[in-house]
Design a protein around this motif. Structure first.
Motif, mmCIF file in Angstrom:
data_model
loop_
_atom_site.group_PDB
_atom_site.id
_atom_site.type_symbol
_atom_site.label_atom_id
_atom_site.label_comp_id
_atom_site.label_asym_id
_atom_site.label_seq_id
_atom_site.Cartn_x
_atom_site.Cartn_y
_atom_site.Cartn_z
ATOM 1 N N GLU A 63 1.025 -1.262 0.106
ATOM 2 C CA GLU A 63 -0.237 -0.222 -0.096
ATOM 3 C C GLU A 63 0.871 1.279 0.122
ATOM 4 O OE1 GLU A 63 -3.401 0.212 -0.528
ATOM 5 O OE2 GLU A 63 -2.930 -1.859 -0.737
ATOM 6 N N VAL A 64 2.178 1.222 0.711
ATOM 7 C CA VAL A 64 2.912 2.480 0.694
ATOM 8 C C VAL A 64 3.433 2.595 -0.406
ATOM 9 C CG1 VAL A 64 4.873 3.315 1.827
ATOM 10 C CG2 VAL A 64 3.296 2.349 3.413
ATOM 11 N N ALA A 70 1.903 6.459 -7.044
ATOM 12 C CA ALA A 70 1.109 7.574 -7.452
ATOM 13 C C ALA A 70 1.708 8.859 -7.342
ATOM 14 C CB ALA A 70 -0.486 7.535 -6.563
ATOM 15 N N ALA A 71 2.301 9.102 -6.171
ATOM 16 C CA ALA A 71 2.635 10.606 -5.959
ATOM 17 C C ALA A 71 3.808 10.699 -6.925
ATOM 18 C CB ALA A 71 3.171 10.766 -4.492
ATOM 19 N N VAL A 72 4.874 10.114 -7.147
ATOM 20 C CA VAL A 72 5.707 10.227 -8.237
ATOM 21 C C VAL A 72 4.994 10.339 -9.710
ATOM 22 C CG1 VAL A 72 7.678 9.002 -9.519
ATOM 23 C CG2 VAL A 72 7.773 9.099 -6.984
ATOM 24 N N GLU A 75 3.438 14.055 -10.062
ATOM 25 C CA GLU A 75 4.793 14.891 -10.238
ATOM 26 C C GLU A 75 5.298 14.923 -11.634
ATOM 27 O OE1 GLU A 75 6.347 17.114 -8.164
ATOM 28 O OE2 GLU A 75 4.800 16.592 -6.732
ATOM 29 N N ARG A 76 5.251 13.831 -12.276
ATOM 30 C CA ARG A 76 5.872 13.789 -13.712
ATOM 31 C C ARG A 76 4.793 14.461 -14.619
ATOM 32 N NH1 ARG A 76 8.269 7.587 -14.533
ATOM 33 N NH2 ARG A 76 6.144 7.378 -13.356
ATOM 34 N N ASP A 77 3.529 14.124 -14.164
ATOM 35 C CA ASP A 77 2.384 14.520 -15.274
ATOM 36 C C ASP A 77 2.241 16.052 -15.186
ATOM 37 O OD1 ASP A 77 2.228 11.834 -16.044
ATOM 38 O OD2 ASP A 77 0.559 11.733 -14.477
ATOM 39 N N VAL A 78 2.936 16.611 -14.099
ATOM 40 C CA VAL A 78 2.386 18.255 -13.943
ATOM 41 C C VAL A 78 3.293 18.863 -14.827
ATOM 42 C CG1 VAL A 78 2.649 20.029 -12.397
ATOM 43 C CG2 VAL A 78 1.830 17.727 -11.622
#
Length: 78
Positions: A63-64, A70-72, A75-78
């Motif tokens: 889960e972690v 998801a967080a990484v 960041e890349r999609d932004v």
């Protein structure tokens, strides 16, 4: 394989039993085999505890990692 000479004390009846089975020159061989077996059993037991610990937290770890992924990705999609 290098070896180390030891000076150990064992009860006489144990030494006599080993010599009866392995011969007077087989004491070192017997003690080496016995030590290897005992060491393997101790390691198995120690590793068993580690493996059980890892398995008990595996779901939490997944889960972690999913949240981190998801967080990484965000960041890349932004």
């Amino acid at each position: 394989m290098p070896s180390t000479r030891l000076n150990i004390s064992l009860p006489t009846h144990i030494v006599d039993d080993i010599k009866a089975l392995y011969g007077p020159r087989g004491l070192s061989q017997f003690l080496e085999e016995a030590a290897q077996e005992k060491l393997a059993a101790v390691k198995r037991e120690a590793y068993k505890g580690l493996i059980e610990g890892y398995r008990s937290t595996a779901d939490e770890t997944v889960e972690v990692l999913k949240k981190l992924e998801a967080a990484v990705t965000e960041e890349r999609d932004v």
